[in-house]
Scaffold this active site. Sequence first.
Site, short mmCIF file in Angstrom:
data_model
loop_
_atom_site.label_atom_id
_atom_site.label_comp_id
_atom_site.label_asym_id
_atom_site.label_seq_id
_atom_site.Cartn_x
_atom_site.Cartn_y
_atom_site.Cartn_z
N GLY A 138 0.83 -1.19 0.00
CA GLY A 138 0.00 0.00 0.00
C GLY A 138 0.87 1.24 0.00
N TYR A 166 3.88 -3.16 2.69
CA TYR A 166 3.12 -2.48 3.74
C TYR A 166 2.49 -3.50 4.69
CZ TYR A 166 -0.44 0.41 6.02
OH TYR A 166 -1.22 1.05 6.95
N HIS A 226 8.14 -7.65 -3.27
CA HIS A 226 6.90 -8.07 -3.94
C HIS A 226 7.15 -9.36 -4.71
CE1 HIS A 226 4.33 -4.54 -3.20
NE2 HIS A 226 5.47 -3.87 -3.18
N GLU A 273 5.06 -11.25 -6.04
CA GLU A 273 4.05 -11.48 -7.08
C GLU A 273 4.41 -10.92 -8.44
OE1 GLU A 273 2.84 -7.60 -5.00
OE2 GLU A 273 3.82 -9.49 -4.51
N LYS A 307 -9.02 -12.68 -17.27
CA LYS A 307 -9.16 -12.98 -18.69
C LYS A 307 -8.52 -14.31 -19.07
CE LYS A 307 -10.37 -10.58 -21.76
NZ LYS A 307 -11.62 -10.47 -22.55
#
Length: 540
Positions: free
Chosen positions: A76, A104, A190, A192, A396
């Site tokens: 965040g 965060y 991160h 991801e 998608k």
Amino acid sequence: MNTSVTLPTEITHPTNIDLGEIKREIIVILDFGSQYSELIARRIREAQVYSEVLSYRTTAAQLQEINPKGIILSGGPNSVYSDHAPHSDPEIWNLGIPVLGVCYGMQLMVNQLGGKVEQADRGEYGKASLFIDDPTGLLTNVEQGSTMWMSHGDSVIDMPSGFDLLAHTDNTPCAAIADHNKKLYGVQFHPEVVHSQHGLALIRNFVYHICQCHPSWTTAAFVEESITDIRAKVGDKRVLLALSGGVDSSTLAFLLYKAIGDQLTCVFIDQGFMRKLEPERLVKLFKEQFHIPVKYVNARDRFLTTIAGVTDPEEKRRRIGHEFIRVFEETSKNLGHFDYLAQGTLYPDVIESADTNIDPKTGERVAVKIKSHHNVGGLPKDLRFKLVEPLRKLFKDEVRKVGRSIGLPEEIVQRQPFPGPGLAIRILGEVTAERLNILRDADLIVRQEINQRGLYNEVWQAFAVLLPIHSVGVMGDKRTYAHPIVLRIVTSEDGMTADWARIPYDVLEVISNRIVNEVKGVNRVVYDITSKPPGTIEWE
């Protein structure tokens, strides 16, 4: 994307969770305003475990009812020590459920459990080498010195009692931490994002080994569950589907037809904003090859009149959304009574249309509305249909997998996303019949060349945009004053983020030459090299 539109029946990250929807093992991501929250969800689903993004305001009691196998706290933009920083319910630490804090999320964990977070002497942004102090558990199979993606100006100074150091970087002494007994984990980077080496291995360690999840979120399971849910919801009622011919609405049509057969009626509203020759091809394909009847409605003049003189993109979307529903209602009356309207809404559609997430106590913004999505915004409040949206939890790439599994032809499965308002939002400013014809011809050339060069399946989207300005040119020794065309060609995994495609110069040259020579009213072609973020894929 499909040309259907959908009523925003819930906020993107609801705190009033429908427990009836949660029937499987689930990892919950609590969103603190990170641009990567949905990417975390995708990575977990790639591991064939169901995941869902909820508001950081979700209480410990609500989480207990959901009974997730694990909880992930997203990154965040805030500092945990600021007065108005978003905080989670502190009782989540006592649930006995494994928790992984990312960026965060890790700092919040430390802050709420008695550790200390301060502004770092040196921020860390971009790539950093991860030096592993404990290669077991969360960091199993994560190689020493792996590159991880950092994005933080604050750092953990003191860990809470019971926590051990797992890894560090040159600038961050606590890059990964853990309380093994309570199964609480935190990473400052991160995992991801694609820039993080072995990030997916870390996520799998958390999901499989720490949370003890099983890879049960499969295409076959989704199809079976969806058919059961559709039949239970619809019963013997009739369903009206707004068909566009894109992968979303086509997959939905096949799925609904499998579930309820002739209770489904597909309607294609030709609003005049489709690409060249597409309406004719769509109707023929569904009737002759798929044997799913389609009611064709020519409403081109009506829609063009509806947005005549409108230049604001949000107003365009709103008017087109309203007109779609009105046409559906009028059409349905001629076809008999319908209780349900089926929509090909996807998870990114809902995410992008989220209203500004305002903390009621502080007024702090957590997530910002980007635009009213064509599937979500602009519907009248007196909508008389109930909605059926079996795909609204899918990304998608997951829709494409479902389409393949139920027999959708590859030419539709691989069809690039196309916005519901169509070319109306690829013409900046006022939409006129003349401008539509110019853009149709230019767009056809882009698609033809991308196809012929074997690039169609290598990019996420490739299209043309018409600007409502004129620039000076010269053709045949004569001065021209005509429109510029913008080429927008991007690569992406799911449309949430995107990068401009490095198309070979010779291909761009051919496209430019053809457009300038073959499309009357155009004398200049430019290439958009903006990523998302900061730009969006569409120009409006």
